[in-house]
Design a protein around this motif. Structure first.
Motif, mmCIF file in Angstrom:
data_model
loop_
_atom_site.group_PDB
_atom_site.id
_atom_site.type_symbol
_atom_site.label_atom_id
_atom_site.label_comp_id
_atom_site.label_asym_id
_atom_site.label_seq_id
_atom_site.Cartn_x
_atom_site.Cartn_y
_atom_site.Cartn_z
ATOM 1 N N HIS A 185 0.843 -1.201 0.000
ATOM 2 C CA HIS A 185 0.000 0.000 0.000
ATOM 3 C C HIS A 185 0.873 1.245 0.000
ATOM 4 C CE1 HIS A 185 -3.268 2.763 0.862
ATOM 5 N NE2 HIS A 185 -2.535 3.273 1.834
ATOM 6 N N LEU A 186 0.454 2.226 -0.775
ATOM 7 C CA LEU A 186 1.067 3.554 -0.749
ATOM 8 C C LEU A 186 -0.059 4.581 -0.777
ATOM 9 C CD1 LEU A 186 4.009 3.172 -3.310
ATOM 10 C CD2 LEU A 186 4.192 3.308 -0.827
ATOM 11 N N PRO A 187 0.105 5.707 -0.104
ATOM 12 C CA PRO A 187 -0.969 6.709 -0.070
ATOM 13 C C PRO A 187 -1.200 7.339 -1.442
ATOM 14 C CG PRO A 187 1.037 7.583 0.913
ATOM 15 C CD PRO A 187 1.281 6.122 0.682
ATOM 16 N N GLU A 188 -2.394 7.889 -1.621
ATOM 17 C CA GLU A 188 -2.725 8.541 -2.889
ATOM 18 C C GLU A 188 -1.846 9.760 -3.138
ATOM 19 O OE1 GLU A 188 -4.777 7.742 -5.331
ATOM 20 O OE2 GLU A 188 -5.442 5.886 -4.378
ATOM 21 N N GLN A 189 -1.467 10.442 -2.058
ATOM 22 C CA GLN A 189 -0.583 11.602 -2.154
ATOM 23 C C GLN A 189 0.629 11.379 -1.260
ATOM 24 O OE1 GLN A 189 -1.053 14.081 -4.279
ATOM 25 N NE2 GLN A 189 -3.057 13.318 -4.945
#
Length: 218
Positions: free
Chosen positions: A98-102
């Motif tokens: 998972h990586l954040p949208e920003q």
């Protein structure tokens, strides 16, 4: 003799990044190492953002020896688009779930499922457009601020009068114009840090320093 492998690694776009980072870190109180094999981090210059690919990131993480991996790239015209590009590449790697949208304003640091730390910093500050030279503009000492403003005006006026540098390189033109007026004129940017022409301890620089320390457990 076997080539020395350092488990803490940083991928950067170009030679200027490669030279600037050790000087910047040392000026913020962390000894870098007198020789390449003694360096606290191994920096790999990739010859441009286009070469910091999924394949390269995957290979670095899959060696089984890399414990910390940093990616430092320029935002250029759009920090958000650059983040999406890096994010898409990283999400193809199985150990990154998972990586954040920003990207956070403080830079990204995560732990992979394999227990490695990976960090991403988009120059200059993870928010605005720009590059390493934009970040260097944060290091103009207070006593040099008036000349810095004039250097910016001169560089932009030169562009208006037909100077052939790309519009996207205006930050480069500005910082090198300012450096041309220092004692000694024309220092390279890493030398400007080393010899205290630039001030690498200004508040706007500390966000990057904190990210670097946190990523590499310094």
């Amino acid at each position: 003799m076997a080539k020395h492998y350092h488990p803490k690694r940083l991928l950067v776009e170009g030679q200027d990044d490669l030279r600037v980072i050790p000087e910047l870190i040392e000026k913020n109180g962390i000894y870098w190492g007198a020789k390449k094999e003694e360096a606290i981090i191994s920096i790999q210059e990739c010859g441009g953002y286009e070469n910091i690919t999924y394949d390269l990131i995957y290979t670095e993480l899959q060696t089984g020896r890399c414990t910390h991996l940093g990616l430092m790239v320029d935002a250029d015209d759009n920090a958000s688009l650059r983040w999406q590009s890096i994010r898409n590449a990283c999400l193809q790697i199985e150990s990154i779930s998972h990586l954040p949208e920003q990207i956070p304003e403080t830079g990204l640091i995560i732990n992979t499922q394999d227990g490695q730390k990976i960090g991403i910093w988009i120059m200059p500050d993870n928010i605005i457009e720009g590059m390493l030279e934009t970040f260097l503009g944060y290091m103009i000492p207070e006593q040099g601020e008036y000349i810095w403003q004039y250097a910016q005006e001169v560089a932009r006026e030169a562009k208006n009068k037909g100077a052939t540098f790309k519009e996207s390189y205006i930050d480069k033109a500005e910082i090198y114009t300012w450096l041309a007026w220092q004692d000694e004129p024309g220092r390279q940017i890493h030398q400007a840090i080393k010899y205290n022409i630039l001030n690498p301890q200004t508040p706007k620089v500390q966000g990057f320093i904190n990210w670097f320390k946190d990523l590499y457990d310094l």
